[in-house]
Write a protein that holds these residues in place. Sequence first.
Motif, PDB file in Angstrom:
ATOM      1  N   UNK B   1       0.722  -1.197  -0.158  1.00  0.00           N
ATOM      2  CA  UNK B   1       0.146  -0.039   0.114  1.00  0.00           C
ATOM      3  C   UNK B   1       1.049   1.165   0.114  1.00  0.00           C
ATOM      4  N   UNK B   2       0.296   2.334  -0.270  1.00  0.00           N
ATOM      5  CA  UNK B   2       1.022   3.639  -0.251  1.00  0.00           C
ATOM      6  C   UNK B   2       1.126   3.953   0.947  1.00  0.00           C
ATOM      7  N   UNK B   3       2.080   5.045   1.504  1.00  0.00           N
ATOM      8  CA  UNK B   3       1.824   5.478   2.855  1.00  0.00           C
ATOM      9  C   UNK B   3       1.501   7.038   2.411  1.00  0.00           C
ATOM     10  N   UNK B   4       0.898   7.653   3.697  1.00  0.00           N
ATOM     11  CA  UNK B   4       0.393   9.127   3.296  1.00  0.00           C
ATOM     12  C   UNK B   4       1.413   9.968   2.864  1.00  0.00           C
ATOM     13  N   UNK B   6       2.388   9.922  -0.391  1.00  0.00           N
ATOM     14  CA  UNK B   6       3.381   9.182  -0.978  1.00  0.00           C
ATOM     15  C   UNK B   6       3.271   9.619  -2.553  1.00  0.00           C
ATOM     16  N   UNK B  10       4.707   2.395  -5.457  1.00  0.00           N
ATOM     17  CA  UNK B  10       5.021   1.492  -4.566  1.00  0.00           C
ATOM     18  C   UNK B  10       6.194   0.509  -4.957  1.00  0.00           C
ATOM     19  N   UNK B  11       6.788  -0.072  -4.013  1.00  0.00           N
ATOM     20  CA  UNK B  11       7.845  -1.052  -4.242  1.00  0.00           C
ATOM     21  C   UNK B  11       7.130  -2.132  -5.125  1.00  0.00           C
ATOM     22  N   UNK B  12       7.948  -2.696  -5.995  1.00  0.00           N
ATOM     23  CA  UNK B  12       7.366  -3.633  -6.988  1.00  0.00           C
ATOM     24  C   UNK B  12       7.428  -5.110  -6.081  1.00  0.00           C
ATOM     25  N   UNK B 131      -5.686  -0.093  13.892  1.00  0.00           N
ATOM     26  CA  UNK B 131      -4.519  -0.227  12.980  1.00  0.00           C
ATOM     27  C   UNK B 131      -4.921  -0.497  11.537  1.00  0.00           C
ATOM     28  N   UNK B 132      -6.014  -0.968  11.397  1.00  0.00           N
ATOM     29  CA  UNK B 132      -6.373  -1.465  10.073  1.00  0.00           C
ATOM     30  C   UNK B 132      -6.609  -0.188   8.987  1.00  0.00           C
ATOM     31  N   UNK B 133      -6.362  -0.478   7.914  1.00  0.00           N
ATOM     32  CA  UNK B 133      -6.376   0.686   6.782  1.00  0.00           C
ATOM     33  C   UNK B 133      -7.621   0.919   6.270  1.00  0.00           C
ATOM     34  N   UNK B 134      -8.142   2.246   6.501  1.00  0.00           N
ATOM     35  CA  UNK B 134      -9.569   2.657   5.813  1.00  0.00           C
ATOM     36  C   UNK B 134      -9.734   2.400   4.590  1.00  0.00           C
ATOM     37  N   UNK B 137      -9.164  -2.332   3.746  1.00  0.00           N
ATOM     38  CA  UNK B 137      -9.333  -3.666   3.892  1.00  0.00           C
ATOM     39  C   UNK B 137     -10.304  -4.210   3.386  1.00  0.00           C
ATOM     40  N   UNK B 191       1.189  -8.423   1.707  1.00  0.00           N
ATOM     41  CA  UNK B 191      -0.022  -8.302   1.287  1.00  0.00           C
ATOM     42  C   UNK B 191      -0.114  -6.900   0.390  1.00  0.00           C
ATOM     43  N   UNK B 193      -2.541  -4.187  -1.769  1.00  0.00           N
ATOM     44  CA  UNK B 193      -3.634  -3.586  -1.944  1.00  0.00           C
ATOM     45  C   UNK B 193      -3.906  -3.020  -3.240  1.00  0.00           C
TER      46      UNK B 193
END
Lengths: 177, 230
Positions: B1-4, B6, B10-12, B131-134, B137, B191, B193
């Motif tokens: 996933x992307x961090x805020x 970013x 993303x890394x391959x 802690x889950x991603x809005x 998920x 994982x 996304x």
Amino acid sequence: MEMLHLTAGRVAGLLSRRGVAVFSTSGVKMASHGGVTEQTDMSVPLYCDRLDTPLPDRPYKDTLSAADKSLKQKEKGPWNSLSKEEKLALYRIMFNETYAEMKKPTGEWKTVLGGIFFFIGFTGLVVLWQRYYVYPPHPRTLDDEWQAMQVKRMLDMRVNPVEGFSAKWDYEKGQWK
Amino acid sequence: MAHPTQLGFQDAASPVMEELLHFHDHALMIVLLISTLVLYIITAMVSTKLTNKYILDSQEIEIVWTILPAVILVLIALPSLRILYLMDEINDPHLTIKAMGHQWYWSYEYTDYENLGFDSYMVPTQDLAPGQFRLLETDHRMVVPMESPVRVLVSAEDVLHSWAVPSLGVKMDAVPGRLNQAAFIASRPGVFYGQCSEICGANHSFMPIVVEAVPLEHFENWSSLMLEDA
């Protein structure tokens, strides 16, 4: 063909006619070409003050007074005999503005920059009002506590471990690199 | 996933995505060089003291600024076509999964050996565990074995959707009545996304995709468990 320097005064002048038309009982003719407009005849040589045209098509003063005519006659002789004032007069017959006068700063940039800052400021006020009166409350996932748990989870999941997010975390020391 | 906040990729997580990353670096460098040159030329032209600025004929520079852009375009096209053909190579997948788009969730069918199928709905914000991603998920993830070629057959049951996972370098439109094939190899466990990438109605932004790449034994355990639950 003249440079129209857009100053605040000129803008007000341009808008005042429209303003008068709104309030006056007799209708002001709004078409800008109400009568016969002055048109430039482009088929004859024209004079222009332009930085990139050092020698315009014709001299500035077309019709010369008697004094000017005698000066032009004197110009046909040796130029050493011309005084400084006469040389300047001859220049002004040929040209309207000097290069220095053409390049003179106009201060137009102050109006432009001022206008830009003013509208940016106004937009800022609108945005502030919006944030207070319009936006709904933040979702709980934007709380600091949740964000911290999220960061920990992202590190545990090794999110972007090559060059990205988790690559910047030192797993041995338990701190950012 | 992307961090805020970013901005970049993303890394391959797949070899194809690695190729795309490098190609993007290459193309962006060319773009940066050209933009710098143009910006320099503009500032030079605006600030010049010269009065004679209107030369009307010059064969040499015209030749240069025709040939040079053609060369640059070839230098962009060759790596691009290379990757295009790389993506289209004949592959031999170990696993085929059907990803079906619905309004507004995905359903996955693993029908190679047994009949395994399940739906994948987004977890609503109020039901998230801490802690889950809005909005990212899902209740069920598409689990795949890592380092194995996987074929995904993407289609839709109602309107257009698009199955996209950026870190795997995959995006494939889900067209009703059509099967589109996408293939990838997950080069590392993790994982990954993605989100639906074709406007499909009110909850288009709320039907994410989660791919979980695990070692083969874990995948086998997971599929047995899922079959028991069904």
